[in-house]
Design a protein around this motif. Sequence first.
Motif, short mmCIF file in Angstrom:
data_model
loop_
_atom_site.label_atom_id
_atom_site.label_comp_id
_atom_site.label_asym_id
_atom_site.label_seq_id
_atom_site.Cartn_x
_atom_site.Cartn_y
_atom_site.Cartn_z
N ASP A 48 -10.37 -37.66 -12.22
CA ASP A 48 -10.62 -36.63 -11.22
C ASP A 48 -10.21 -37.22 -9.88
OD1 ASP A 48 -11.49 -34.27 -10.09
OD2 ASP A 48 -13.60 -34.87 -10.03
N LEU A 49 -9.32 -36.53 -9.17
CA LEU A 49 -8.87 -37.02 -7.87
C LEU A 49 -9.59 -36.26 -6.76
CD1 LEU A 49 -5.03 -37.14 -8.58
CD2 LEU A 49 -6.70 -38.99 -8.80
N PRO A 54 -6.68 -33.15 -11.24
CA PRO A 54 -6.79 -34.37 -12.04
C PRO A 54 -5.45 -35.07 -12.24
CG PRO A 54 -6.59 -32.52 -13.50
CD PRO A 54 -6.53 -31.97 -12.08
N ALA A 55 -5.52 -36.22 -12.85
CA ALA A 55 -4.34 -36.97 -13.27
C ALA A 55 -4.63 -37.61 -14.61
CB ALA A 55 -3.98 -38.04 -12.24
N LEU A 127 -5.52 -43.24 -4.77
CA LEU A 127 -6.12 -41.94 -4.43
C LEU A 127 -7.63 -41.90 -4.72
CD1 LEU A 127 -3.31 -39.61 -5.82
CD2 LEU A 127 -3.81 -40.12 -3.41
N ASN A 128 -8.20 -43.04 -5.13
CA ASN A 128 -9.64 -43.14 -5.44
C ASN A 128 -10.06 -42.19 -6.57
OD1 ASN A 128 -10.28 -45.16 -3.50
ND2 ASN A 128 -10.10 -43.58 -1.92
N GLY A 129 -9.24 -42.13 -7.61
CA GLY A 129 -9.58 -41.31 -8.77
C GLY A 129 -10.74 -41.90 -9.55
N ARG A 141 -14.63 -30.07 -10.38
CA ARG A 141 -15.61 -30.95 -11.04
C ARG A 141 -15.17 -31.16 -12.48
NH1 ARG A 141 -18.70 -28.15 -14.45
NH2 ARG A 141 -18.65 -25.92 -14.25
N SER A 142 -15.63 -32.21 -13.08
CA SER A 142 -15.29 -32.50 -14.47
C SER A 142 -16.49 -32.21 -15.36
CB SER A 142 -14.87 -33.96 -14.62
OG SER A 142 -15.90 -34.80 -14.16
N ILE A 143 -16.19 -31.97 -16.63
CA ILE A 143 -17.25 -31.76 -17.62
C ILE A 143 -17.25 -32.98 -18.52
CG2 ILE A 143 -17.97 -30.35 -19.58
CD1 ILE A 143 -16.57 -28.00 -18.30
#
Length: 144
Positions: A48-49, A54-55, A127-129, A141-143
């Motif tokens: 998550d960026l 995302p990447a 990018l502080n992912g 947001r991520s799940i």
Amino acid sequence: MVPIPSGSDWLRVFVYGTLKPGESNFGPYCAEKVVYQQEAIAHGQLFDLPLGYPAMVEGDGEVRGYVLWFSDRTVLHHLDKLEDYDPHRPLQENEYLRRQVPIFDLHHQPLGSAWTYLMSLERIKQLNGSPVLGGIWTGCRSIG
């Protein structure tokens, strides 16, 4: 249910972020052009960026997204622009790299390969992912 398109004339793209159905870039880039879509899995790791998308990097984990089938191959040119990928530029000047990866259905049965966009781990760190542990990204947001 519509059958999966067969044959080699189809452009297949695995999407895991803003290009997924229901996300912000699906409408403008894909909705009117998709012939078929199916939830799918690719091997890799998802991040998550802070930029709101995302990447993915190659790896042993699972990233859940969709494989999209297109009959119009020019879609790839538009997706390349969105993802800041130019095959004629030096690799390090691209935000993402477009690669073909093996994809699987949700029962881990092979679906062949599809194009997807990968980012280097170095760039993700710049990018502080942060890792998406469940391999599913949505919105900001991520799940998992």
